[in-house]
Design a protein around this motif. Structure first.
Motif, PDB file in Angstrom:
ATOM      1  N   UNK A  51      41.774 -54.259  27.094  1.00 28.89           N
ATOM      2  CA  UNK A  51      42.460 -55.330  26.276  1.00 28.89           C
ATOM      3  C   UNK A  51      43.856 -55.382  26.586  1.00 28.89           C
ATOM      4  N   UNK A  52      44.721 -54.223  26.652  1.00 29.67           N
ATOM      5  CA  UNK A  52      46.289 -53.885  27.004  1.00 29.67           C
ATOM      6  C   UNK A  52      46.570 -54.550  28.239  1.00 29.67           C
ATOM      7  N   UNK A  53      45.691 -53.989  29.097  1.00 27.99           N
ATOM      8  CA  UNK A  53      45.769 -54.605  30.590  1.00 27.99           C
ATOM      9  C   UNK A  53      46.063 -55.962  30.593  1.00 27.99           C
ATOM     10  N   UNK A  54      45.001 -56.877  30.112  1.00 28.81           N
ATOM     11  CA  UNK A  54      44.764 -58.329  29.962  1.00 28.81           C
ATOM     12  C   UNK A  54      46.229 -58.908  29.053  1.00 28.81           C
ATOM     13  N   UNK A  55      46.589 -58.076  28.232  1.00 34.87           N
ATOM     14  CA  UNK A  55      47.509 -58.555  27.045  1.00 34.87           C
ATOM     15  C   UNK A  55      48.889 -58.586  27.987  1.00 34.87           C
ATOM     16  N   UNK A  56      49.168 -57.389  28.644  1.00 35.27           N
ATOM     17  CA  UNK A  56      50.352 -57.297  29.518  1.00 35.27           C
ATOM     18  C   UNK A  56      50.395 -58.685  30.462  1.00 35.27           C
ATOM     19  N   UNK A  57      49.212 -58.632  31.475  1.00 33.83           N
ATOM     20  CA  UNK A  57      49.073 -59.914  32.241  1.00 33.83           C
ATOM     21  C   UNK A  57      49.302 -61.162  31.818  1.00 33.83           C
ATOM     22  N   UNK A  58      48.489 -61.127  30.536  1.00 32.88           N
ATOM     23  CA  UNK A  58      48.681 -62.861  30.176  1.00 32.88           C
ATOM     24  C   UNK A  58      49.884 -63.186  29.312  1.00 32.88           C
ATOM     25  N   UNK A  59      50.282 -62.342  28.485  1.00 31.98           N
ATOM     26  CA  UNK A  59      51.430 -62.429  27.666  1.00 31.98           C
ATOM     27  C   UNK A  59      52.911 -62.117  28.221  1.00 31.98           C
ATOM     28  N   UNK A  60      52.927 -61.409  29.099  1.00 34.43           N
ATOM     29  CA  UNK A  60      54.089 -60.894  29.650  1.00 34.43           C
ATOM     30  C   UNK A  60      54.362 -60.837  31.054  1.00 34.43           C
ATOM     31  N   UNK A  61      53.147 -61.354  31.926  1.00 33.64           N
ATOM     32  CA  UNK A  61      53.389 -61.446  33.279  1.00 33.64           C
ATOM     33  C   UNK A  61      53.486 -60.244  33.932  1.00 33.64           C
ATOM     34  N   UNK A  62      53.053 -59.075  33.485  1.00 28.02           N
ATOM     35  CA  UNK A  62      53.382 -57.789  34.187  1.00 28.02           C
ATOM     36  C   UNK A  62      51.809 -57.534  34.396  1.00 28.02           C
ATOM     37  N   UNK A  63      51.496 -57.331  35.794  1.00 28.98           N
ATOM     38  CA  UNK A  63      50.457 -56.806  36.231  1.00 28.98           C
ATOM     39  C   UNK A  63      50.230 -55.299  36.481  1.00 28.98           C
ATOM     40  N   UNK A  64      49.259 -54.448  35.762  1.00 33.44           N
ATOM     41  CA  UNK A  64      49.299 -52.997  35.918  1.00 33.44           C
ATOM     42  C   UNK A  64      47.681 -52.742  36.031  1.00 33.44           C
ATOM     43  N   UNK A  65      47.394 -51.393  36.662  1.00 36.92           N
ATOM     44  CA  UNK A  65      46.230 -50.944  36.678  1.00 36.92           C
ATOM     45  C   UNK A  65      45.611 -50.582  35.424  1.00 36.92           C
ATOM     46  N   UNK A  66      44.463 -50.443  35.244  1.00 33.23           N
ATOM     47  CA  UNK A  66      43.925 -49.869  34.041  1.00 33.23           C
ATOM     48  C   UNK A  66      44.620 -48.555  33.298  1.00 33.23           C
ATOM     49  N   UNK A  67      44.778 -47.560  34.150  1.00 26.09           N
ATOM     50  CA  UNK A  67      45.497 -46.231  33.558  1.00 26.09           C
ATOM     51  C   UNK A  67      46.948 -46.454  32.816  1.00 26.09           C
ATOM     52  N   UNK A  68      47.422 -47.375  33.691  1.00 28.21           N
ATOM     53  CA  UNK A  68      48.853 -47.716  33.198  1.00 28.21           C
ATOM     54  C   UNK A  68      48.791 -48.470  31.787  1.00 28.21           C
ATOM     55  N   UNK A  69      47.920 -49.374  31.566  1.00 25.27           N
ATOM     56  CA  UNK A  69      47.721 -50.272  30.454  1.00 25.27           C
ATOM     57  C   UNK A  69      47.482 -49.158  29.225  1.00 25.27           C
ATOM     58  N   UNK A  70      47.026 -47.803  29.423  1.00 21.95           N
ATOM     59  CA  UNK A  70      46.714 -46.872  28.268  1.00 21.95           C
ATOM     60  C   UNK A  70      47.944 -46.665  27.591  1.00 21.95           C
ATOM     61  N   UNK A  71      49.093 -46.618  28.330  1.00 25.21           N
ATOM     62  CA  UNK A  71      50.453 -46.500  27.644  1.00 25.21           C
ATOM     63  C   UNK A  71      50.712 -47.323  26.416  1.00 25.21           C
ATOM     64  N   UNK A  72      50.257 -48.731  27.011  1.00 31.11           N
ATOM     65  CA  UNK A  72      50.541 -49.771  26.012  1.00 31.11           C
ATOM     66  C   UNK A  72      49.303 -49.987  25.055  1.00 31.11           C
ATOM     67  N   UNK A  73      48.315 -49.549  25.381  1.00 34.01           N
ATOM     68  CA  UNK A  73      46.955 -49.299  24.079  1.00 34.01           C
ATOM     69  C   UNK A  73      47.276 -48.445  23.188  1.00 34.01           C
ATOM     70  N   UNK A  74      48.218 -47.242  23.774  1.00 36.37           N
ATOM     71  CA  UNK A  74      48.400 -46.263  22.858  1.00 36.37           C
ATOM     72  C   UNK A  74      49.469 -46.717  21.793  1.00 36.37           C
TER      73      UNK A  74
END
Ligand SMILES: *Cc1c(COP(=O)(O)O)cnc(C)c1O
Ligand SMILES: [Zn+2]
Length: 401
Positions: A324-347
């Motif tokens: 969910x955080x990966x998609x949020x970064x991609x859709x709302x901010x235009x930032x494309x990251x791999x799943x592990x990276x999105x863990x920081x934002x999910x956290x």
């Protein structure tokens, strides 16, 4: 100017000795500089961000094997910040490094050091990004590269890189922890230079993430740095670097270092929560975030210390929260990251909800790898493209016009 030192028993080793852990007690090693001999001012550090800008605090003297790593962008994530109630939330996108992950910072220093030490071949075990990066820097240096990967658990983009850049790629019938154990033994037996994050010289390169963060904010220290934790090398490297900046008087404190792990692979989080000095190894780590699918992090002792001494914390997130955080970064901010990276934002999202992160904190999430590293996970979670006949009518119909 520097030596290797055991973090457990304090034994010292010459900088040109080929060792990865202490000969006396098997403890982890740190590169320790003679800080009284290093003069580094904010004035000296003017100019664009990059790994080699900080070479006064890097343990090599020869010309670096470099593809211009570091200098990655920091993005203010206003929309997500507003939604979760943190105004000053930022992402440092390490996916913008030459091979698409922060591992390049470690490899530019590590492979340069390998040549300086007279080593003629390099190897690593990897969940993917380390192998991609080592393959590239080995190619750049003109030396052979061997990588051991856990079979079936490495994202497609990462294998593609390791193969294309000419590494000898072995797919191990086992997990990452098995691959690391094997490669450690074989490197020592066969005189191949080991470039996993147990190698203290590699971590020296990665500490520049911390340098760049405080440098970017004009030497104003953010309250918190959040990052995904796998083998726990990165969180310890960044903390070490910031402690060095403090020693040199460039900053006056170190941010609360906050580590995030996937629920199915969380030995560091469990140790932090239980107050334990040691981790309990997880024999079957599982998560969609393959880059942090590690049950026996080699840098655990350093990482627990980094989190505790900076007043930080550690938390788990579920695979659903990660995606969910990966998609949020991609859709709302235009930032494309791999799943592990999105863990920081999910956290960050979870810790804000829990009230651990306060609304006026300046938070920097490190997004460790690029979206294109793991296209298969993306394709699985997104809708397929809409197939239409090659006519305007058909297209208008689908668009509801
Ligand atoms: C290697 C890696 C991590 C984990 O870093 P550690 O230093 O092993 O904790 C996290 N995310 C990505 C994308 C990585 O490649
Ligand atoms: Zn020791």
């Amino acid at each position: 100017m520097y030596h290797l030192e055991c973090i457990k028993c304090g034994a010292k080793y010459a900088p040109d000795e080929i060792i990865y852990t202490c000969k006396k007690c098997d403890g982890l090693l740190d590169v320790v500089y003679d800080y009284s001999k290093i003069e580094l001012s904010k004035e000296d550090l003017k100019g664009p961000l990059s790994v080699w800008k900080y070479r006064a605090l890097l343990p090599v003297s020869r010309e670096p094997i470099s593809l211009k790593e570091g200098g990655t962008p920091v993005y203010h994530i206003r929309r997500i910040g507003e939604e979760i109630g943190i105004k000053d939330a930022h992402v440092k996108h390490e996916g913008m490094n030459p091979t698409g992950s922060f591992k390049d910072r470690g490899m530019t220093v590590g492979v340069t050091k390998a040549l300086e030490l007279g080593m003629t071949s390099v190897a690593c075990a990897s969940t993917g990004n380390t192998s991609a990066s080592l393959a590239v820097y080995g190619a750049r240096a003109g030396i052979p590269v061997i990588v051991l990967l856990p079979q079936g658990k490495v994202a497609l983009g990462k294998i593609a890189q390791a193969l294309m850049h000419g590494a000898k790629v072995l797919s191990i019938r086992g997990n990452f922890d098995d691959a690391l154990r094997l490669v450690r033994e074989m490197c020592i037996e066969n005189g191949v230079y080991l470039l996993n994050s147990i190698n203290p010289y590699r971590l020296e390169g990665q500490k520049t993430i911390g340098f760049e963060i405080v440098d970017y904010f004009g030497w104003e220290v953010p309250d918190r740095i959040i990052l995904p934790v796998g083998n726990a090398g990165n969180i310890t490297a960044i903390t070490k670097g910031l402690n060095e900046m403090k020693k040199l008087g460039l900053i006056d404190r170190v941010p609360m270092m906050t580590g995030i792990q996937a629920e199915g692979s969380a030995p560091i989080v469990k140790a932090i929560k239980s107050g334990s000095e040691n981790i309990t190894v997880e024999s079957k780590p599982e998560t969609v975030a393959t880059a942090i699918r590690i049950g026996d992090p080699v840098n655990a002792v350093k990482a627990l210390n980094a989190i505790r001494t900076t007043g930080g914390t550690a938390e788990t997130v579920t695979d659903e929260e990660i995606l969910a955080a990966q998609r949020m970064l991609a859709v709302k901010e235009g930032i494309g990251v791999e799943p592990a990276s999105a863990a920081s934002v999910a956290g960050m999202i979870k810790l804000r909800k829990m009230g651990v992160i306060e609304k006026d904190e300046r938070v920097v999430c490190v997004t460790t790898g690029h979206l294109l590293k793991d296209p298969e996970t993306v394709i699985k979670m997104c809708e397929s493209p809409i197939e239409v006949d090659a006519t305007k009518e058909a297209i208008r119909k689908v668009l509801g016009q």
